[in-house]
Design a protein around this motif. Structure first.
Motif, PDB file in Angstrom:
ATOM      1  N   ARG A  40       9.800   1.618  -1.667  1.00  0.00           N
ATOM      2  CA  ARG A  40       8.884   2.493  -0.926  1.00  0.00           C
ATOM      3  C   ARG A  40       9.227   2.531   0.568  1.00  0.00           C
ATOM      4  NH1 ARG A  40       2.977   1.571  -3.697  1.00  0.00           N
ATOM      5  NH2 ARG A  40       3.715   1.680  -5.835  1.00  0.00           N
ATOM      6  N   ASN A  41       9.030   3.661   1.174  1.00  0.00           N
ATOM      7  CA  ASN A  41       9.127   3.770   2.627  1.00  0.00           C
ATOM      8  C   ASN A  41       8.118   4.811   3.105  1.00  0.00           C
ATOM      9  OD1 ASN A  41      10.371   6.425   2.728  1.00  0.00           O
ATOM     10  ND2 ASN A  41      12.157   5.403   1.828  1.00  0.00           N
ATOM     11  N   PRO A  42       7.850   4.848   4.421  1.00  0.00           N
ATOM     12  CA  PRO A  42       6.779   5.720   4.930  1.00  0.00           C
ATOM     13  C   PRO A  42       6.975   7.202   4.604  1.00  0.00           C
ATOM     14  CG  PRO A  42       7.527   4.191   6.616  1.00  0.00           C
ATOM     15  CD  PRO A  42       8.470   4.056   5.481  1.00  0.00           C
ATOM     16  N   PHE A  43       8.245   7.616   4.396  1.00  0.00           N
ATOM     17  CA  PHE A  43       8.496   9.034   4.106  1.00  0.00           C
ATOM     18  C   PHE A  43       7.921   9.447   2.746  1.00  0.00           C
ATOM     19  CE2 PHE A  43      12.133   7.560   6.723  1.00  0.00           C
ATOM     20  CZ  PHE A  43      11.797   8.255   7.891  1.00  0.00           C
ATOM     21  N   ASN A  44       7.681   8.480   1.898  1.00  0.00           N
ATOM     22  CA  ASN A  44       7.186   8.798   0.557  1.00  0.00           C
ATOM     23  C   ASN A  44       5.705   8.498   0.381  1.00  0.00           C
ATOM     24  OD1 ASN A  44       9.771   9.579  -0.331  1.00  0.00           O
ATOM     25  ND2 ASN A  44      10.338   7.433  -0.613  1.00  0.00           N
ATOM     26  N   ASP A  45       5.001   8.378   1.478  1.00  0.00           N
ATOM     27  CA  ASP A  45       3.566   8.070   1.395  1.00  0.00           C
ATOM     28  C   ASP A  45       2.801   9.080   0.556  1.00  0.00           C
ATOM     29  OD1 ASP A  45       3.625   5.730   2.689  1.00  0.00           O
ATOM     30  OD2 ASP A  45       2.942   6.476   4.641  1.00  0.00           O
ATOM     31  N   ALA A  46       3.219  10.339   0.635  1.00  0.00           N
ATOM     32  CA  ALA A  46       2.517  11.388  -0.124  1.00  0.00           C
ATOM     33  C   ALA A  46       2.541  11.082  -1.622  1.00  0.00           C
ATOM     34  CB  ALA A  46       3.166  12.741   0.141  1.00  0.00           C
ATOM     35  N   VAL A  47       3.649  10.450  -2.067  1.00  0.00           N
ATOM     36  CA  VAL A  47       3.777  10.119  -3.499  1.00  0.00           C
ATOM     37  C   VAL A  47       2.906   8.916  -3.850  1.00  0.00           C
ATOM     38  CG1 VAL A  47       5.383   9.395  -5.320  1.00  0.00           C
ATOM     39  CG2 VAL A  47       6.145  10.984  -3.531  1.00  0.00           C
ATOM     40  N   TYR A  48       3.073   7.849  -3.077  1.00  0.00           N
ATOM     41  CA  TYR A  48       2.413   6.585  -3.458  1.00  0.00           C
ATOM     42  C   TYR A  48       0.926   6.551  -3.126  1.00  0.00           C
ATOM     43  CZ  TYR A  48       7.254   5.311  -4.061  1.00  0.00           C
ATOM     44  OH  TYR A  48       8.556   5.295  -4.466  1.00  0.00           O
ATOM     45  N   SER A  49       0.469   7.545  -2.343  1.00  0.00           N
ATOM     46  CA  SER A  49      -0.977   7.602  -2.097  1.00  0.00           C
ATOM     47  C   SER A  49      -1.714   8.147  -3.314  1.00  0.00           C
ATOM     48  CB  SER A  49      -1.276   8.464  -0.866  1.00  0.00           C
ATOM     49  OG  SER A  49      -0.806   9.771  -1.108  1.00  0.00           O
ATOM     50  N   VAL A  50      -0.969   8.774  -4.243  1.00  0.00           N
ATOM     51  CA  VAL A  50      -1.575   9.213  -5.509  1.00  0.00           C
ATOM     52  C   VAL A  50      -1.694   7.975  -6.394  1.00  0.00           C
ATOM     53  CG1 VAL A  50      -1.330  10.735  -7.528  1.00  0.00           C
ATOM     54  CG2 VAL A  50      -0.483  11.473  -5.274  1.00  0.00           C
ATOM     55  N   ALA A  51      -2.900   7.682  -6.868  1.00  0.00           N
ATOM     56  CA  ALA A  51      -3.122   6.426  -7.613  1.00  0.00           C
ATOM     57  C   ALA A  51      -2.193   6.296  -8.819  1.00  0.00           C
ATOM     58  CB  ALA A  51      -4.573   6.347  -8.061  1.00  0.00           C
ATOM     59  N   PHE A  52      -1.912   7.400  -9.491  1.00  0.00           N
ATOM     60  CA  PHE A  52      -1.076   7.313 -10.680  1.00  0.00           C
ATOM     61  C   PHE A  52       0.313   6.769 -10.335  1.00  0.00           C
ATOM     62  CE2 PHE A  52       2.128   9.030 -13.554  1.00  0.00           C
ATOM     63  CZ  PHE A  52       1.668   8.524 -14.761  1.00  0.00           C
ATOM     64  N   TYR A  53       0.917   7.307  -9.263  1.00  0.00           N
ATOM     65  CA  TYR A  53       2.274   6.874  -8.907  1.00  0.00           C
ATOM     66  C   TYR A  53       2.292   5.514  -8.195  1.00  0.00           C
ATOM     67  CZ  TYR A  53       3.332  11.665 -10.092  1.00  0.00           C
ATOM     68  OH  TYR A  53       3.437  12.840 -10.759  1.00  0.00           O
ATOM     69  N   GLY A  54       1.238   5.248  -7.420  1.00  0.00           N
ATOM     70  CA  GLY A  54       1.212   4.011  -6.647  1.00  0.00           C
ATOM     71  C   GLY A  54       0.783   2.795  -7.456  1.00  0.00           C
ATOM     72  N   VAL A  55      -0.101   3.001  -8.432  1.00  0.00           N
ATOM     73  CA  VAL A  55      -0.665   1.854  -9.157  1.00  0.00           C
ATOM     74  C   VAL A  55      -0.409   1.935 -10.668  1.00  0.00           C
ATOM     75  CG1 VAL A  55      -2.784   0.567  -9.638  1.00  0.00           C
ATOM     76  CG2 VAL A  55      -2.506   1.693  -7.427  1.00  0.00           C
ATOM     77  N   VAL A  56      -0.785   3.083 -11.252  1.00  0.00           N
ATOM     78  CA  VAL A  56      -0.739   3.179 -12.721  1.00  0.00           C
ATOM     79  C   VAL A  56       0.690   3.133 -13.264  1.00  0.00           C
ATOM     80  CG1 VAL A  56      -1.392   4.592 -14.713  1.00  0.00           C
ATOM     81  CG2 VAL A  56      -2.913   4.460 -12.733  1.00  0.00           C
ATOM     82  N   LEU A  57       1.585   3.906 -12.638  1.00  0.00           N
ATOM     83  CA  LEU A  57       2.955   3.973 -13.166  1.00  0.00           C
ATOM     84  C   LEU A  57       3.652   2.599 -13.211  1.00  0.00           C
ATOM     85  CD1 LEU A  57       4.932   6.087 -14.345  1.00  0.00           C
ATOM     86  CD2 LEU A  57       5.928   6.272 -12.057  1.00  0.00           C
ATOM     87  N   PRO A  58       3.576   1.802 -12.115  1.00  0.00           N
ATOM     88  CA  PRO A  58       4.206   0.466 -12.209  1.00  0.00           C
ATOM     89  C   PRO A  58       3.645  -0.366 -13.362  1.00  0.00           C
ATOM     90  CG  PRO A  58       3.662   0.954  -9.931  1.00  0.00           C
ATOM     91  CD  PRO A  58       3.062   2.050 -10.752  1.00  0.00           C
ATOM     92  N   TRP A  59       2.325  -0.244 -13.610  1.00  0.00           N
ATOM     93  CA  TRP A  59       1.735  -0.993 -14.728  1.00  0.00           C
ATOM     94  C   TRP A  59       2.177  -0.428 -16.075  1.00  0.00           C
ATOM     95  CZ3 TRP A  59      -0.046  -5.657 -14.954  1.00  0.00           C
ATOM     96  CH2 TRP A  59      -0.557  -6.250 -13.798  1.00  0.00           C
ATOM     97  N   LEU A  60       2.331   0.901 -16.138  1.00  0.00           N
ATOM     98  CA  LEU A  60       2.817   1.496 -17.390  1.00  0.00           C
ATOM     99  C   LEU A  60       4.215   0.974 -17.720  1.00  0.00           C
ATOM    100  CD1 LEU A  60       1.758   5.266 -17.291  1.00  0.00           C
ATOM    101  CD2 LEU A  60       0.954   3.485 -18.831  1.00  0.00           C
ATOM    102  N   PHE A  61       5.049   0.889 -16.687  1.00  0.00           N
ATOM    103  CA  PHE A  61       6.407   0.362 -16.883  1.00  0.00           C
ATOM    104  C   PHE A  61       6.340  -1.092 -17.364  1.00  0.00           C
ATOM    105  CE2 PHE A  61      10.163   2.806 -15.186  1.00  0.00           C
ATOM    106  CZ  PHE A  61       9.534   4.040 -15.181  1.00  0.00           C
ATOM    107  N   ARG A  62       5.518  -1.899 -16.673  1.00  0.00           N
ATOM    108  CA  ARG A  62       5.442  -3.323 -17.012  1.00  0.00           C
ATOM    109  C   ARG A  62       4.924  -3.545 -18.434  1.00  0.00           C
ATOM    110  NH1 ARG A  62       2.293  -4.698 -12.086  1.00  0.00           N
ATOM    111  NH2 ARG A  62       3.863  -4.479 -10.500  1.00  0.00           N
ATOM    112  N   VAL A  63       3.833  -2.861 -18.737  1.00  0.00           N
ATOM    113  CA  VAL A  63       3.200  -3.105 -20.042  1.00  0.00           C
ATOM    114  C   VAL A  63       3.955  -2.403 -21.170  1.00  0.00           C
ATOM    115  CG1 VAL A  63       1.091  -2.809 -21.405  1.00  0.00           C
ATOM    116  CG2 VAL A  63       0.936  -3.464 -19.002  1.00  0.00           C
ATOM    117  N   GLY A  64       4.227  -1.102 -20.963  1.00  0.00           N
ATOM    118  CA  GLY A  64       4.824  -0.315 -22.050  1.00  0.00           C
ATOM    119  C   GLY A  64       6.292  -0.600 -22.279  1.00  0.00           C
TER     120      GLY A  64
END
Lengths: 267, 112
Positions: A162-186
């Motif tokens: 992550r870097n500040p240029f991509n804040d628009a992406v990671y501020s979306v809960a799905f990409y910032g929180v849910v997706l990493p968990w989907l990768f880990r669990v699934g």
């Protein structure tokens, strides 16, 4: 509900002992939380006594913790990397991506990379779970919990891609929180537990299957790990190749357990 | 020679010997509770049974299943000849070292 938990916990006991203990508790009309405590106490004592052997320690220190940590970081890295492209293609979709040859090529490259990364995580996790189970079958519950804990928490709070240029992406809960968990669990935990179930069976993988699986793992590793390695320096570049360690264990196990007739032929 | 038995091992051997052909997990647990007034956990019972079996002091095998047990089998237990010798030795040692101690002639009375 308590009986369901008791049933799940008692699964860690040997079949005959489980039968006798559950029968005793039923006969003495010990139910609910007390039955769960009684069975948990026995499982705990059994697990402790098994750790007097070297195998559980080998499984824990050479597979569960390092592989769990490594897979946690890799999955975090890749989920963050994929999030940018997913945000681009899902949240900002335009038919231009298919009309323009250059954009179409980029889309195809992303889809292929994502697919390979998903497959790679699955086979690494599966082989880790399988190796854990056959190295020390009776402590799989404990070592599996350590593996799961490492996967779930090792890279928690880190932001490798992550870097500040991509804040628009990671501020979306799905990409910032849910997706990493989907990768880990699934893509890591689920295949790892599946591998553990397969590894706990009495019948090991045949040598042919193990070698075929090793070939697939090698190809997927070669195809996916290079960008990850480039982000590291010095000897740390070798660290990602630790993902090959469990498959080495799988092949060695299959070699040892091959049928006697094969041994005669090979001799 | 000092016995290699522990206190709980001796309790278990005694309960098993007293129950005879009816000695199995749940029955031994109830017998220990009846004679000592102490609750015995399944964990302590089964790990001690294993230890005694490894020492060759008891034999165990899977017995019949009953409806009261939800159709599950019992783990039957029997004291071996070696187990009997060890229990006798433990009993003699306890008797010998107890001679002349205050609690032999004037047992402590529980206050109400």
């Amino acid at each position: 509900m308590w009986s369901w938990f008791t049933e799940r916990v008692s699964a860690a006991l040997e079949p005959l002992e489980r039968e006798a203990v559950r029968g005793d508790l039923a006969e003495l009309r010990v139910t609910g939380v007390r039955a769960l405590c009684e069975v948990s106490g026995l499982v705990f004592r059994r697990q402790c006594s098994m750790w007097a052997d070297w195998r559980p320690w080998f499984a824990l220190l050479s597979i569960a913790v390092p592989m769990g940590t490594l897979l946690s970081y890799i999955s975090r890295w890749w989920s963050d990397g994929s999030a940018i492209y997913l945000w681009l293609y899902v949240n900002n979709w335009t038919w231009y991506y298919l009309k323009s040859p250059g954009a179409r090529h980029d889309l195809a490259m992303f889809a292929t990379t994502l697919l390979l990364q998903c497959l790679a995580l699955c086979v690494w996790a599966w082989s880790s779970g399988y190796a854990l189970a056959f190295v020390s079958r009776r402590t799989t519950l404990m070592t599996g919990l350590f593996l799961s804990g490492s996967v779930a928490f090792a890279a928690l709070g880190t932001m490798p891609a992550r870097n500040p240029f991509n804040d628009a992406v990671y501020s979306v809960a799905f990409y910032g929180v849910v997706l990493p968990w989907l990768f880990r669990v699934g893509l890591v935990l689920f295949p790892a537990w599946w591998g553990m179930r397969r590894g706990a069976r009495a019948q090991p993988l045949s040598l042919h299957t193990a070698l075929l699986l090793a070939g697939v793992v090698l190809l997927l590793t070669a195809g996916t790990i290079a960008p990850f390695v480039r982000g590291l320096a010095g000897v740390y570049r070798l660290v990602p190749f630790l993902v090959l360690w469990p498959i080495v264990c799988v092949v060695v196990n299959a070699w040892h357990c091959r049928p006697a007739s094969h041994r005669v032929i090979s001799n | 020679m000092l016995s290699m038995l522990g206190e709980f091992e001796y309790l278990l051997l005694s309960a098993t010997a007293r129950l005879g052909d009816e000695a199995y997990g749940a029955a031994i647990r109830e017998e220990i509770k009846r004679t000592t007034g102490r609750q015995c956990s399944v964990g302590a019972l089964y790990t001690t049974l294993d230890r005694l079996e490894r020492k060759g002091l008891i034999e165990t095998w899977m017995g019949e299943a009953t409806a009261a047990r939800g159709g599950r089998s019992k783990r039957m237990v029997k004291v071996t000849a070696k187990g009997r010798r060890e229990a006798e030795s433990f009993y003699r040692v306890v008797n010998r070292v107890s001679v002349g101690v205050p609690w032999q002639s004037h047992p402590h009375k529980e206050r109400p």
